[in-house]
Design a protein around this motif. Structure first.
Motif, PDB file in Angstrom:
ATOM      1  N   GLY A   1      32.640   5.193  15.645  1.00 56.03           N
ATOM      2  CA  GLY A   1      33.083   4.170  14.693  1.00 56.03           C
ATOM      3  C   GLY A   1      33.852   3.028  15.335  1.00 56.03           C
ATOM      4  N   LYS A   2      33.558   2.760  16.608  1.00 52.48           N
ATOM      5  CA  LYS A   2      34.257   1.673  17.305  1.00 52.48           C
ATOM      6  C   LYS A   2      33.850   0.311  16.761  1.00 52.48           C
ATOM      7  CE  LYS A   2      32.736   3.057  21.325  1.00 52.48           C
ATOM      8  NZ  LYS A   2      32.045   4.262  20.857  1.00 52.48           N
ATOM      9  N   THR A   3      32.542   0.112  16.576  1.00 53.93           N
ATOM     10  CA  THR A   3      32.079  -1.169  16.048  1.00 53.93           C
ATOM     11  C   THR A   3      32.581  -1.341  14.611  1.00 53.93           C
ATOM     12  OG1 THR A   3      30.136  -0.977  17.442  1.00 53.93           O
ATOM     13  CG2 THR A   3      30.032  -2.610  15.691  1.00 53.93           C
ATOM     14  N   THR A   4      32.580  -0.254  13.857  1.00 58.98           N
ATOM     15  CA  THR A   4      33.111  -0.299  12.493  1.00 58.98           C
ATOM     16  C   THR A   4      34.581  -0.720  12.523  1.00 58.98           C
ATOM     17  OG1 THR A   4      31.624   1.549  11.988  1.00 58.98           O
ATOM     18  CG2 THR A   4      33.310   1.053  10.344  1.00 58.98           C
ATOM     19  N   LEU A   5      35.326  -0.200  13.487  1.00 57.45           N
ATOM     20  CA  LEU A   5      36.740  -0.572  13.614  1.00 57.45           C
ATOM     21  C   LEU A   5      36.886  -2.045  13.999  1.00 57.45           C
ATOM     22  CD1 LEU A   5      39.751   0.145  13.683  1.00 57.45           C
ATOM     23  CD2 LEU A   5      39.461   0.875  16.044  1.00 57.45           C
TER      24      LEU A   5
ATOM     25  N   ILE B   1      23.761  -5.440  22.047  1.00 61.76           N
ATOM     26  CA  ILE B   1      23.410  -5.621  20.638  1.00 61.76           C
ATOM     27  C   ILE B   1      24.640  -5.499  19.749  1.00 61.76           C
ATOM     28  CG2 ILE B   1      20.953  -5.018  20.520  1.00 61.76           C
ATOM     29  CD1 ILE B   1      22.175  -2.116  19.810  1.00 61.76           C
ATOM     30  N   ASP B   2      25.685  -4.938  20.300  1.00 62.52           N
ATOM     31  CA  ASP B   2      26.845  -4.682  19.453  1.00 62.52           C
ATOM     32  C   ASP B   2      27.423  -5.952  18.860  1.00 62.52           C
ATOM     33  OD1 ASP B   2      26.977  -2.019  19.276  1.00 62.52           O
ATOM     34  OD2 ASP B   2      28.947  -1.798  20.213  1.00 62.52           O
ATOM     35  N   ASN B   3      27.326  -7.082  19.608  1.00 61.42           N
ATOM     36  CA  ASN B   3      27.947  -8.304  19.086  1.00 61.42           C
ATOM     37  C   ASN B   3      27.228  -8.785  17.834  1.00 61.42           C
ATOM     38  OD1 ASN B   3      25.699  -9.160  20.496  1.00 61.42           O
ATOM     39  ND2 ASN B   3      26.574 -11.195  20.792  1.00 61.42           N
TER      40      ASN B   3
ATOM     41  N   THR C   1      41.042   8.533   9.450  1.00 59.21           N
ATOM     42  CA  THR C   1      40.431   7.343   8.849  1.00 59.21           C
ATOM     43  C   THR C   1      39.034   7.631   8.304  1.00 59.21           C
ATOM     44  OG1 THR C   1      39.502   6.618  10.974  1.00 59.21           O
ATOM     45  CG2 THR C   1      41.618   5.661  10.357  1.00 59.21           C
ATOM     46  N   GLU C   2      38.636   6.773   7.386  1.00 58.80           N
ATOM     47  CA  GLU C   2      37.273   6.756   6.884  1.00 58.80           C
ATOM     48  C   GLU C   2      36.787   5.328   7.090  1.00 58.80           C
ATOM     49  OE1 GLU C   2      37.131   8.833   3.091  1.00 58.80           O
ATOM     50  OE2 GLU C   2      35.185   7.884   2.751  1.00 58.80           O
ATOM     51  N   GLN C   3      35.593   5.177   7.611  1.00 56.86           N
ATOM     52  CA  GLN C   3      35.067   3.854   7.981  1.00 56.86           C
ATOM     53  C   GLN C   3      36.059   3.120   8.889  1.00 56.86           C
ATOM     54  OE1 GLN C   3      31.995   3.023   7.382  1.00 56.86           O
ATOM     55  NE2 GLN C   3      31.577   4.763   6.055  1.00 56.86           N
ATOM     56  N   SER C   4      36.706   3.840   9.741  1.00 52.71           N
ATOM     57  CA  SER C   4      37.692   3.295  10.707  1.00 52.71           C
ATOM     58  C   SER C   4      38.738   2.405  10.054  1.00 52.71           C
ATOM     59  CB  SER C   4      36.976   2.506  11.815  1.00 52.71           C
ATOM     60  OG  SER C   4      36.035   3.291  12.466  1.00 52.71           O
ATOM     61  N   SER C   5      38.984   2.639   8.804  1.00 54.65           N
ATOM     62  CA  SER C   5      39.896   1.765   8.072  1.00 54.65           C
ATOM     63  C   SER C   5      41.336   2.229   8.293  1.00 54.65           C
ATOM     64  CB  SER C   5      39.531   1.817   6.587  1.00 54.65           C
ATOM     65  OG  SER C   5      40.444   1.042   5.877  1.00 54.65           O
TER      66      SER C   5
HETATM   67  N1  LIG Z   1      30.228   9.020   6.938  1.00 57.54           N
HETATM   68  C1  LIG Z   1      30.869   8.123   7.685  1.00 57.54           C
HETATM   69  N2  LIG Z   1      30.176   7.314   8.495  1.00 57.54           N
HETATM   70  C2  LIG Z   1      30.844   6.421   9.250  1.00 57.54           C
HETATM   71  C3  LIG Z   1      32.258   6.303   9.200  1.00 57.54           C
HETATM   72  N3  LIG Z   1      32.641   5.344  10.057  1.00 57.54           N
HETATM   73  C4  LIG Z   1      31.531   4.862  10.637  1.00 57.54           C
HETATM   74  N4  LIG Z   1      30.425   5.502  10.148  1.00 57.54           N
HETATM   75  C5  LIG Z   1      29.015   5.308  10.531  1.00 57.54           C
HETATM   76  O1  LIG Z   1      28.799   5.868  11.826  1.00 57.54           O
HETATM   77  C6  LIG Z   1      27.799   5.105  12.534  1.00 57.54           C
HETATM   78  C7  LIG Z   1      28.323   4.712  13.902  1.00 57.54           C
HETATM   79  O2  LIG Z   1      29.380   3.772  13.752  1.00 57.54           O
HETATM   80  P1  LIG Z   1      29.689   2.653  14.836  1.00 57.54           P
HETATM   81  O3  LIG Z   1      30.861   1.885  14.357  1.00 57.54           O
HETATM   82  O4  LIG Z   1      28.461   1.890  15.178  1.00 57.54           O
HETATM   83  O5  LIG Z   1      30.078   3.550  16.076  1.00 57.54           O
HETATM   84  P2  LIG Z   1      30.334   3.131  17.590  1.00 57.54           P
HETATM   85  O6  LIG Z   1      31.443   3.989  18.067  1.00 57.54           O
HETATM   86  O7  LIG Z   1      30.523   1.666  17.704  1.00 57.54           O
HETATM   87  O8  LIG Z   1      28.971   3.540  18.241  1.00 57.54           O
HETATM   88  P3  LIG Z   1      28.463   3.339  19.779  1.00 57.54           P
HETATM   89  O9  LIG Z   1      28.781   1.918  20.169  1.00 57.54           O
HETATM   90  O10 LIG Z   1      26.996   3.619  19.673  1.00 57.54           O
HETATM   91  O11 LIG Z   1      29.172   4.362  20.587  1.00 57.54           O
HETATM   92  C8  LIG Z   1      27.461   3.933  11.629  1.00 57.54           C
HETATM   93  O12 LIG Z   1      26.294   4.244  10.936  1.00 57.54           O
HETATM   94  C9  LIG Z   1      28.655   3.839  10.691  1.00 57.54           C
HETATM   95  O13 LIG Z   1      28.327   3.274   9.444  1.00 57.54           O
HETATM   96  C10 LIG Z   1      32.978   7.183   8.290  1.00 57.54           C
HETATM   97  O14 LIG Z   1      34.209   7.186   8.192  1.00 57.54           O
HETATM   98  N5  LIG Z   1      32.227   8.064   7.591  1.00 57.54           N
END
Ligand SMILES: Nc1nc2c(ncn2[C@@H]2O[C@H](COP(=O)(O)OP(=O)(O)OP(=O)(O)O)[C@@H](O)[C@H]2O)c(=O)[nH]1
Length: 337
Positions: free
Chosen positions: A24-28, A53-55, A199-203
């Motif tokens: 959830g790094k990109t989400t954060l 692609i992350d950007n 956290t949920e959704q890195s919120s």
């Molecule tokens: N169920 C659930 N899904 C989540 C949550 N946070 C993130 N996700 C999902 O997890 C997936 C990966 O999230 P990213 O933010 O892309 O993770 P990342 O760490 O940047 O991924 P990499 O760069 O590939 O290592 C996405 O589909 C998000 O929507 C959460 O709290 N709950």
């Protein structure tokens, strides 16, 4: 003589964002970019492969985003990261062929596999960088659903936990309270010095991850030794990464302590990932604060011990395959006679 003015630290704070793959790094990052914090943040993203692609997934287009695509940050960090940080500063100061950029803070997103040590060390060893930037904190996002498995298998996942100042246990919607509790216990045993938030959704409240000064030497050490003591015989996992907690009320001998440190860093520096603490040295009125990453270590006198507190040495070492008996006996031998 009291000083009339205090030097203001005008260096740009840097937050290093790390975490397990897909945690959830990109989400954060998106959460940081869209939150109403009033700051301009320059983001450096390190991606494997030719095209990042992350950007494209990051919203908040007016932020400055720089990418390092030449492989893993730990391999190229000495060159690429330093170059980008210098270029950024030149662009901020208007000394560059690039357009001028404004930013108050830098956020570095490392790949899921990166070892955060070389990133952290850059801010200690490169003088030019250390003059302009200060490391604020290492924030690690943990995938609650897959963490146990990733920790069992992954050397990197364990190291990311070891280095972190803040652990975000993300995706808490996907596991039960019981599983969550078990995971948190495991993480705390590995790194008792990190702050842990669910956290949920890195919120997360951004005040908990930005501007927290985890690397400031005069910062109060926040450890929970009671937690450690109560779980000492309770390790369910054979994790490579563990912590050792030291506490001693009797004053330490400076020479002995220095000898111990020298031997520790020469023989075990590679395995001691992070360490931080306060020392009570014989004959010294101030607390001595020290901390380090691998072999790089810094110490400084802090405030005087207060009359109503018990002077006491307290520190934690977070490391890999630590020989606890050796550390404990060496430390015990540092007590002033
Ligand atoms: N169920 C659930 N899904 C989540 C949550 N946070 C993130 N996700 C999902 O997890 C997936 C990966 O999230 P990213 O933010 O892309 O993770 P990342 O760490 O940047 O991924 P990499 O760069 O590939 O290592 C996405 O589909 C998000 O929507 C959460 O709290 N709950």
């Amino acid at each position: 003589m009291p000083k009339l003015s205090q030097e203001i630290d005008s260096r740009i704070p840097v937050t290093v964002l790390t975490g397990f793959l897909g945690a959830g790094k990109t989400t954060l990052l998106n959460h940081v970019m869209t939150a109403n914090h009033g700051e301009k943040i320059a983001v450096i993203i390190n991606e494997y492969g030719e095209v990042g692609i992350d950007n494209q997934l990051v919203v908040g287009a007016d932020e400055e985003i720089f990418e390092m695509n030449n492989g893993c940050i730990c391999c190229t960090v000495r060159g690429d990261l330093i170059r980008i940080l210098n270029e950024l500063m030149e662009a901020k100061n208007g000394n560059s062929h690039r357009k001028q950029v404004h930013f108050d803070r830098v956020l570095i997103e490392t790949t899921g596999l990166a070892d955060p040590a070389p990133v952290a060390q850059t801010f200690f060893v490169d003088e030019n960088i250390a003059e302009q930037y200060k490391l604020d904190a290492i924030v690690t996002v943990v995938d609650a659903k897959h963490a146990e498995d990733q920790l069992d298998k992954g050397h990197e996942a364990q190291e990311q936990v070891a280095f972190s100042d803040v652990l975000l246990v993300n995706k808490v919607d996907l596991i039960s309270e019981e599983e969550l509790h078990k995971l948190e216990k495991r993480l705390k045993i590995m790194n008792p010095a990190a702050k842990l938030y669910r956290t949920e959704q890195s919120s997360v409240d951004l005040k908990k991850i930005l501007g927290i000064n985890a690397f400031e030497l005069d910062k109060k050490l926040e450890l929970d030794p009671d937690f450690l003591n109560s779980h000492e015989d309770d390790h369910e996992h054979d994790d490579e990464v563990k912590s050792i907690f030291f506490r001693e009320d009797r004053p330490l001998d400076l020479d002995k302590m220095e000898r111990f440190l020298k031997e520790w860093l020469t023989e075990h520096g590679a395995d001691t990932l992070r360490y931080k603490g306060v020392l009570h040295i014989n004959g010294v009125k101030q607390r001595i604060i020290f901390q380090g990453v691998h072999m790089l270590f810094a110490s400084a006198p802090d405030r005087n011990w207060k009359s109503d507190e018990i002077p006491r040495s307290e520190f934690v070492i977070i490391g890999r395959n630590l020989d606890e008996a050796w550390f404990k006996s060496q430390f015990a031998a540092c007590v002033a006679s």
